[in-house]
Design an enzyme around this catalytic site. Structure first.
Site, short mmCIF file in Angstrom:
data_model
loop_
_atom_site.label_atom_id
_atom_site.label_comp_id
_atom_site.label_asym_id
_atom_site.label_seq_id
_atom_site.Cartn_x
_atom_site.Cartn_y
_atom_site.Cartn_z
N GLN A 6 -49.65 16.25 -14.69
CA GLN A 6 -49.00 17.42 -15.27
C GLN A 6 -49.64 18.67 -14.66
O GLN A 6 -50.83 18.91 -14.81
CB GLN A 6 -49.19 17.43 -16.78
CG GLN A 6 -48.51 18.58 -17.49
CD GLN A 6 -48.85 18.61 -18.97
OE1 GLN A 6 -49.95 18.97 -19.35
NE2 GLN A 6 -47.90 18.20 -19.79
N TYR B 134 -47.30 27.69 -22.23
CA TYR B 134 -48.12 28.01 -21.07
C TYR B 134 -47.31 28.92 -20.14
O TYR B 134 -46.20 29.32 -20.47
CB TYR B 134 -48.60 26.73 -20.40
CG TYR B 134 -49.50 25.93 -21.32
CD1 TYR B 134 -50.80 26.35 -21.59
CD2 TYR B 134 -49.03 24.79 -21.97
CE1 TYR B 134 -51.61 25.64 -22.47
CE2 TYR B 134 -49.84 24.07 -22.86
CZ TYR B 134 -51.13 24.51 -23.10
OH TYR B 134 -51.93 23.82 -23.98
N ALA C 47 -47.27 9.01 -27.12
CA ALA C 47 -48.64 9.48 -27.00
C ALA C 47 -49.51 8.87 -28.09
O ALA C 47 -50.27 7.94 -27.84
CB ALA C 47 -48.69 11.00 -27.04
N ARG C 48 -49.38 9.35 -29.33
CA ARG C 48 -50.30 8.91 -30.39
C ARG C 48 -50.28 7.40 -30.65
O ARG C 48 -51.35 6.82 -30.86
CB ARG C 48 -50.05 9.71 -31.67
CG ARG C 48 -50.59 11.14 -31.59
CD ARG C 48 -50.17 12.00 -32.76
NE ARG C 48 -48.73 12.27 -32.72
CZ ARG C 48 -48.09 12.99 -33.64
NH1 ARG C 48 -48.74 13.47 -34.68
NH2 ARG C 48 -46.79 13.20 -33.53
#
Length: 401
Positions: free
Chosen positions: A110, A183, A358-359
């Site tokens: 990323q 971002y 993810a988690r």
């Protein structure tokens, strides 16, 4: 590859080999490990924990694992010890790629730039589309950003291109350009942070001009056989921010310029951080991790007001993601609360090409294997979100294990 007939993908076929976009890159399954900041670097250099973390994802059955937050320059970091793409980090990342490949997996980086969301005092200046108050860094003395000049825009775009080329050289299989979560490139997309009066501000056509330029520049530089993916917000999760309508516009443009796939996400780190995460807010741990007494006090006094809690439900982004699926033909990666076999079946039945987790994988890297074998039908993750507190300690991990 493109929009698929929902009947062509099933729970079983999600575990079968496939190809990503039009690049021809083979993946051993349709599952991605979503980029989740790992906190596994020593003085900005990736360490053995980072290698082992991503190797475990490849062993566990993901087709592509994504290394999180590779800043494209030293001033693209949110804090000074964060990893950025340079000679020292590339040496370790090359080993990481080899090890992931040994397990039959693929690896992506990323790529991002923090913009004004920084407390990195080593930066020469805090960059953003416009002059913005920096709530994250003001206690470090970085109170306001500077609006990027045309020279700044060129330099940062070149940093993205150079970083992608370097990762391609050392054996990475793809890059994911971060257009989400507040971002820098997301700051251009959001009308809350982009107040420019030139060709890069105003309408979504103008606000997306620079992020699309960066993605297009990278695509043209690395060539058609190296996939360039994008992480893009469905919306910012805040009033007046980047919207679902904006997302559909940008997705169509990404399709036109040859983006390999879009991973749909949401939330703005400095304003709605748990819009993406959902579940509990581990405020005590966040206070403990604060880097100064002033930050600890601020978080203790105002944390409950500043950090909104969002209720978790499985596939919480699916309704909005379907709206994008209906409008674009390129590969889409669904992200957002997949927790079970039933959740995967719901996603693939709606025509999504890939599934990002993810988690559940942080809780148990063997989650997919166990799900495929019928040993379990649901993740053991309870969405306590204490794992994010561990990012700023010794590296992300599940506290339940």
């Amino acid at each position: 590859m493109s929009k698929e007939n929902p009947s062509s993908i099933s729970f079983e076929t999600a575990f079968a080999p496939t190809k990503l976009g039009n690049s021809g890159l083979s993946l051993k399954s349709r599952f991605f490990k979503a980029a989740t900041y790992e906190g596994m670097a020593d003085h900005g250099i990736p360490n053995q924990k980072l290698i082992d973390h991503h190797v475990s994802m490849a062993k566990g059955g993901v087709g592509m694992t994504t290394v999180a937050y590779g800043a494209v320059s030293s001033d693209g970091r949110t804090f000074k010890d964060q990893m950025y793409i340079n000679e020292a980090s590339l040496k370790v990342l090359k080993e990481l790629a080899v090890r992931v490949h040994d397990e039959g997996g693929r690896v992506s980086m990323q790529l991002t730039h923090c913009g004004y969301f920084t407390k990195n005092k080593t930066s020469k200046k805090v960059l953003a589309p416009s002059k913005i108050f920096n709530a994250y860094g003001f206690l470090s003395g970085l109170i306001y950003s500077e609006a990027m000049t045309l020279n700044d825009l060129d330099r940062v775009a070149n940093d993205f291109e150079t970083s992608a080329r370097e990762l391609q050289k050392i054996g990475f299989d793809a890059v994911e350009i971060h257009l989400g979560h507040g971002y820098l490139l997301s700051q251009f997309l959001s009308p809350l942070t982009n107040k420019r009066k030139d060709q890069y501000g105003g309408s979504i056509k103008n606000r997306s001009r620079y992020p699309l330029y960066v993605v297009d520049k990278v695509i043209k530089s690395v060539g058609p056989d190296f996939p360039v993916l994008v992480k893009l917000n469905l919306d910012d999760g805040i009033k007046g921010g980047f919207s679902l309508k904006d997302c559909i516009f940008v997705s169509k443009k990404l399709e036109e310029i040859g983006c390999a796939a879009i991973e749909l996400s949401g939330g703005f780190t400095s304003k709605s951080p748990f819009y993406l995460l959902r579940g509990s807010v581990p405020l005590k741990g966040m206070i403990k991790n604060a880097s100064s007494v002033a930050e600890k006090l601020t978080m203790a006094l105002f944390g409950p007001l500043l950090v909104k809690k969002y209720r978790f439900k499985e596939n919480f982004f699916l309704e909005k993601a379907i709206k994008v699926r209906e409008e674009v033909n390129l590969d889409l990666i669904y992200l957002g609360g997949i927790d079970s076999k039933k959740g995967i079946e719901e996603v693939v039945s709606n025509g999504f090409n890939f599934i990002a987790l993810a988690r559940p994988l942080i809780h148990d890297p063997e989650f997919l294997h166990k799900l495929k074998q019928g040993e379990i039908d649901k993740s053991g993750c309870n969405r306590c979100n204490a794992c994010i507190v561990e990012m700023d300690r010794e590296g992300i991990k599940c506290v339940l294990n």
